[in-house]
Write a protein that holds these residues in place. Structure first.
Motif, PDB file in Angstrom:
ATOM      1  N   ALA A  27      -9.772   6.914  -3.325  1.00 14.47           N
ATOM      2  CA  ALA A  27      -9.429   8.330  -3.483  1.00 14.47           C
ATOM      3  C   ALA A  27     -10.198   9.145  -2.457  1.00 14.47           C
ATOM      4  CB  ALA A  27      -9.747   8.801  -4.898  1.00 14.47           C
ATOM      5  N   LEU A  28      -9.474   9.818  -1.555  1.00 13.57           N
ATOM      6  CA  LEU A  28     -10.097  10.456  -0.395  1.00 13.57           C
ATOM      7  C   LEU A  28     -10.035  11.979  -0.461  1.00 13.57           C
ATOM      8  CD1 LEU A  28      -8.577   8.182   2.402  1.00 13.57           C
ATOM      9  CD2 LEU A  28     -10.661   7.821   1.052  1.00 13.57           C
ATOM     10  N   GLY A  29     -11.008  12.579   0.204  1.00  9.64           N
ATOM     11  CA  GLY A  29     -10.996  14.030   0.396  1.00  9.64           C
ATOM     12  C   GLY A  29     -10.324  14.412   1.693  1.00  9.64           C
ATOM     13  N   ALA A  30      -9.555  13.513   2.272  1.00 10.00           N
ATOM     14  CA  ALA A  30      -8.838  13.771   3.525  1.00 10.00           C
ATOM     15  C   ALA A  30      -7.547  14.532   3.269  1.00 10.00           C
ATOM     16  CB  ALA A  30      -8.537  12.449   4.223  1.00 10.00           C
ATOM     17  N   PHE A  31      -6.997  15.140   4.329  1.00  9.38           N
ATOM     18  CA  PHE A  31      -5.700  15.823   4.304  1.00  9.38           C
ATOM     19  C   PHE A  31      -5.692  17.015   3.337  1.00  9.38           C
ATOM     20  CE2 PHE A  31      -4.852  11.254   5.130  1.00  9.38           C
ATOM     21  CZ  PHE A  31      -4.529  11.366   6.475  1.00  9.38           C
ATOM     22  N   SER A  32      -6.808  17.732   3.238  1.00  7.46           N
ATOM     23  CA  SER A  32      -6.844  18.897   2.371  1.00  7.46           C
ATOM     24  C   SER A  32      -5.866  19.959   2.878  1.00  7.46           C
ATOM     25  CB  SER A  32      -8.256  19.483   2.335  1.00  7.46           C
ATOM     26  OG  SER A  32      -8.354  20.497   1.367  1.00  7.46           O
ATOM     27  N   GLY A  33      -5.009  20.431   1.982  1.00  5.46           N
ATOM     28  CA  GLY A  33      -3.995  21.409   2.347  1.00  5.46           C
ATOM     29  C   GLY A  33      -2.818  20.824   3.091  1.00  5.46           C
ATOM     30  N   GLN A  34      -2.776  19.497   3.232  1.00  7.57           N
ATOM     31  CA  GLN A  34      -1.720  18.838   3.995  1.00  7.57           C
ATOM     32  C   GLN A  34      -1.133  17.677   3.198  1.00  7.57           C
ATOM     33  OE1 GLN A  34      -3.523  17.546   7.674  1.00  7.57           O
ATOM     34  NE2 GLN A  34      -4.874  19.328   7.680  1.00  7.57           N
ATOM     35  N   ALA A  35       0.023  17.220   3.639  1.00  4.78           N
ATOM     36  CA  ALA A  35       0.681  16.092   2.985  1.00  4.78           C
ATOM     37  C   ALA A  35       0.022  14.786   3.386  1.00  4.78           C
ATOM     38  CB  ALA A  35       2.154  16.056   3.366  1.00  4.78           C
ATOM     39  N   VAL A  36      -0.090  13.855   2.437  1.00  3.57           N
ATOM     40  CA  VAL A  36      -0.439  12.476   2.746  1.00  3.57           C
ATOM     41  C   VAL A  36       0.863  11.686   2.756  1.00  3.57           C
ATOM     42  CG1 VAL A  36      -0.876  11.812   0.331  1.00  3.57           C
ATOM     43  CG2 VAL A  36      -1.973  10.554   2.189  1.00  3.57           C
ATOM     44  N   ARG A  37       1.031  10.789   3.713  1.00  4.40           N
ATOM     45  CA  ARG A  37       2.357  10.226   3.948  1.00  4.40           C
ATOM     46  C   ARG A  37       2.458   8.716   3.750  1.00  4.40           C
ATOM     47  NH1 ARG A  37       3.425  14.052   9.237  1.00  4.40           N
ATOM     48  NH2 ARG A  37       4.155  15.873   8.068  1.00  4.40           N
TER      49      ARG A  37
ATOM     50  N   ALA B 274       0.848  -1.188   0.000  1.00  4.27           N
ATOM     51  CA  ALA B 274       0.000   0.000   0.000  1.00  4.27           C
ATOM     52  C   ALA B 274       0.885   1.240   0.000  1.00  4.27           C
ATOM     53  CB  ALA B 274      -0.938   0.021   1.203  1.00  4.27           C
ATOM     54  N   LEU B 275       0.487   2.229  -0.796  1.00  6.42           N
ATOM     55  CA  LEU B 275       1.243   3.467  -0.944  1.00  6.42           C
ATOM     56  C   LEU B 275       0.258   4.604  -1.163  1.00  6.42           C
ATOM     57  CD1 LEU B 275       4.018   4.952  -1.429  1.00  6.42           C
ATOM     58  CD2 LEU B 275       3.659   4.471  -3.868  1.00  6.42           C
ATOM     59  N   ALA B 276       0.461   5.732  -0.502  1.00  9.34           N
ATOM     60  CA  ALA B 276      -0.414   6.891  -0.649  1.00  9.34           C
ATOM     61  C   ALA B 276       0.279   7.980  -1.464  1.00  9.34           C
ATOM     62  CB  ALA B 276      -0.815   7.439   0.716  1.00  9.34           C
ATOM     63  N   GLY B 277      -0.512   8.711  -2.253  1.00  7.07           N
ATOM     64  CA  GLY B 277       0.028   9.802  -3.057  1.00  7.07           C
ATOM     65  C   GLY B 277      -1.083  10.740  -3.492  1.00  7.07           C
TER      66      GLY B 277
ATOM     67  N   ALA C 161       0.924  11.761  11.800  1.00  2.59           N
ATOM     68  CA  ALA C 161       1.612  10.473  11.772  1.00  2.59           C
ATOM     69  C   ALA C 161       2.386  10.335  10.474  1.00  2.59           C
ATOM     70  CB  ALA C 161       0.622   9.329  11.928  1.00  2.59           C
ATOM     71  N   ARG C 162       3.374   9.457  10.477  1.00  2.13           N
ATOM     72  CA  ARG C 162       4.219   9.213   9.308  1.00  2.13           C
ATOM     73  C   ARG C 162       4.014   7.784   8.815  1.00  2.13           C
ATOM     74  NH1 ARG C 162       9.956  12.365  10.738  1.00  2.13           N
ATOM     75  NH2 ARG C 162       9.114  14.484  10.493  1.00  2.13           N
ATOM     76  N   SER C 163       5.028   6.936   8.974  1.00  2.00           N
ATOM     77  CA  SER C 163       4.972   5.561   8.475  1.00  2.00           C
ATOM     78  C   SER C 163       3.992   4.732   9.298  1.00  2.00           C
ATOM     79  CB  SER C 163       6.371   4.953   8.536  1.00  2.00           C
ATOM     80  OG  SER C 163       6.389   3.657   8.011  1.00  2.00           O
ATOM     81  N   LEU C 164       3.319   3.774   8.630  1.00  2.00           N
ATOM     82  CA  LEU C 164       2.344   2.890   9.280  1.00  2.00           C
ATOM     83  C   LEU C 164       2.742   1.429   9.100  1.00  2.00           C
ATOM     84  CD1 LEU C 164      -1.005   4.526   8.083  1.00  2.00           C
ATOM     85  CD2 LEU C 164       0.120   4.859  10.298  1.00  2.00           C
ATOM     86  N   VAL C 165       2.487   0.622  10.129  1.00  2.09           N
ATOM     87  CA  VAL C 165       2.771  -0.813  10.091  1.00  2.09           C
ATOM     88  C   VAL C 165       1.673  -1.543  10.849  1.00  2.09           C
ATOM     89  CG1 VAL C 165       4.288  -2.615  11.037  1.00  2.09           C
ATOM     90  CG2 VAL C 165       5.276  -0.678   9.818  1.00  2.09           C
TER      91      VAL C 165
ATOM     92  N   VAL D  99      -4.614   5.322   6.570  1.00  2.30           N
ATOM     93  CA  VAL D  99      -3.837   6.329   5.843  1.00  2.30           C
ATOM     94  C   VAL D  99      -3.394   7.409   6.819  1.00  2.30           C
ATOM     95  CG1 VAL D  99      -3.784   7.838   3.824  1.00  2.30           C
ATOM     96  CG2 VAL D  99      -5.386   5.903   3.877  1.00  2.30           C
ATOM     97  N   SER D 100      -2.135   7.822   6.739  1.00  6.07           N
ATOM     98  CA  SER D 100      -1.604   8.864   7.627  1.00  6.07           C
ATOM     99  C   SER D 100      -1.237  10.106   6.834  1.00  6.07           C
ATOM    100  CB  SER D 100      -0.376   8.348   8.382  1.00  6.07           C
ATOM    101  OG  SER D 100       0.687   8.074   7.468  1.00  6.07           O
ATOM    102  N   GLY D 101      -1.169  11.222   7.564  1.00 10.14           N
ATOM    103  CA  GLY D 101      -0.802  12.473   6.912  1.00 10.14           C
ATOM    104  C   GLY D 101      -0.445  13.546   7.908  1.00 10.14           C
TER     105      GLY D 101
END
Length: 417
Positions: A111-121, A72-75, A157-161, A132-134
């Motif tokens: 595809a999410l409307g989350a993290f608007s104006g912020q980085a997804v990580r 899984a990878l977010a972008g 949050a950053r990396s997830l496991v 999903v973290s951001g």
């Protein structure tokens, strides 16, 4: 499996969206395959691109599902070259999760409307569930193919496991650095992140690996403050077992596996400044010191150096084909495409044919042995499952032809004379 940002053919402008590839290497550092993330929308499948920055290394952290079957990878759902995607509004740029199976099929319908104006990580998948973290938006829960989400925390949050059925996250919020997120695999709002006892409450953590060394999740490796650190869980507290590297090594990512002989085989990414000629190295090391023993004398071996205009961001063990065989496939098997290259080997051009049944807007990409895209055939140039690729000007060698419509994907090796 390494997240590589950039085509390798053009400079990486800070903040601009770049094409993303998953490069798989063998234990000798030889490239096995390069899986491109979509750069065009196809039906419900979105694009997935990532930016680079000379000061931020927290986007593009990949994960392996606990059952070993999927990545899984977010972008970002943005065209390559789009500016300032990390701070973009989700009204125009959705945050996308790619779920990639062992055969290389890529699903970008989440595809999410989350993290608007912020980085997804980062993202991690377990069955159909995805976390999903951001940025300050925290951690979200969603499901494969969804466009909605539940906000679990408001803590960055950053990396997830996922390990032993528990969700973990690295963070730099307050005194949090490596945490549990709720209990088990949470799906409802109001979750609490708790720092693991004994671990640092300061510094900058990135990717981490939790290893079951015989009595549960009891050995930890973490890229933290430019070093690679080891800890063991003893008496309910994580005890330091030394560090590898110096500040200039800039360790950012780590993965590995527990071996039957009790050693741990590690792969890590270091020396990543998101810049030309400083875009990352993959190193390997074997920790044979065992549980709760210092590993600082272990010497890393260099496997791969990133090319100019590429960045190595994160690393994870490749999904296991046998594990994938025991799960429900995301899509039709890739070999149902019946991809053929004629001639193979070729000198001036190659004719690509495939079974186009059920495909929508397929894209063909040719990559070299370093994983760099050297030719691309857009959907408009592909007719009835057939396309011709001009090879003139390409150096002799091994190349890889990948066809992808966001739902199906397969790759074949091509020899250019």
């Amino acid at each position: 499996m390494v997240v590589r940002i950039g085509s390798g053919t053009a400079p990486l402008a800070a903040g601009e969206a770049q094409p993303v590839f998953l490069n798989e290497y063998n234990s000798c550092g030889n490239l096995v395959r390069s899986i491109p993330m979509p750069v065009s929308v196809s039906g419900d499948h979105k694009r997935l691109t990532l930016p680079v920055s000379t000061s931020d290394y927290t986007e593009g952290y990949i994960s392996l599902s606990e059952d070993g079957s999927k990545l899984a990878l977010a972008g970002y759902d943005a065209d390559p070259g789009a500016a300032a995607v990390s701070s973009s509004s989700t009204a125009t740029v959705k945050r996308v999760v790619a779920v990639v199976s062992a055969d290389g099929t890529v699903n970008t319908t989440t595809a999410l409307g989350a993290f608007s104006g912020q980085a997804v990580r980062a993202a991690v998948v377990n069955g159909s569930g995805i976390w999903v973290s951001g940025g300050s938006g925290g951690i979200m829960y969603t499901t494969l193919g969804s466009t909605s989400h539940v906000q679990l925390t408001t803590t960055t949050a950053r990396s997830l496991v996922v390990s032993d059925g528990q969700l973990y996250a690295s963070s730099t919020s307050g005194a949090l650095r490596l945490t549990t997120v709720g209990t088990g695999l949470p799906v409802t709002a109001g979750q609490t992140m708790v720092n693991l006892p004994g671990l640092p409450a300061t510094g900058s953590p990135y990717q981490f690996l939790i290893v079951n060394a015989g009595s549960g999740s009891d050995v930890l490796y973490m890229a933290h403050d430019n070093l690679l650190r080891k800890y063991s869980l003893s008496g309910g507290t994580w005890v330091s077992n030394g560090t590898i590297g110096v500040a200039s090594d800039k360790y950012r990512a780590v993965t590995g596996q527990f071996n039957a002989n009790g050693s741990v085989l590690l792969y890590a990414i270091r020396r990543n400044d998101n810049a030309t000629a400083a875009s990352g190295e993959i190193v390997t090391l074997t920790d044979s010191t065992g549980y709760n023993s210092d590993f600082s004398a272990v010497v890393p071996t260099l496997l791969v150096q990133a090319n100019d205009y590429n960045v190595f961001r994160s690393i994870v063990m490749a999904p296991d084909v046998m594990a994938a065989a025991n799960t429900v496939s995301l899509k039709a098997p890739s070999d149902s495409l019946d991809l053929k290259l004629s001639p193979n080997a070729a000198r001036e051009r190659v004719v690509v044919t495939f079974n186009a049944t059920g495909m929508s807007n397929p894209l063909i990409i040719v990559t070299n042995a370093a994983g760099q895209a050297v030719r691309q055939v857009p959907p408009a140039s592909i007719q009835a499952g057939k396309a011709t690729i001009d090879l003139q000007g390409l150096p002799r060698g091994v190349y890889y032809v990948t066809i992808n419509d966001g739902k199906k994907q397969t790759t074949k090796k091509l020899l250019v004379l």
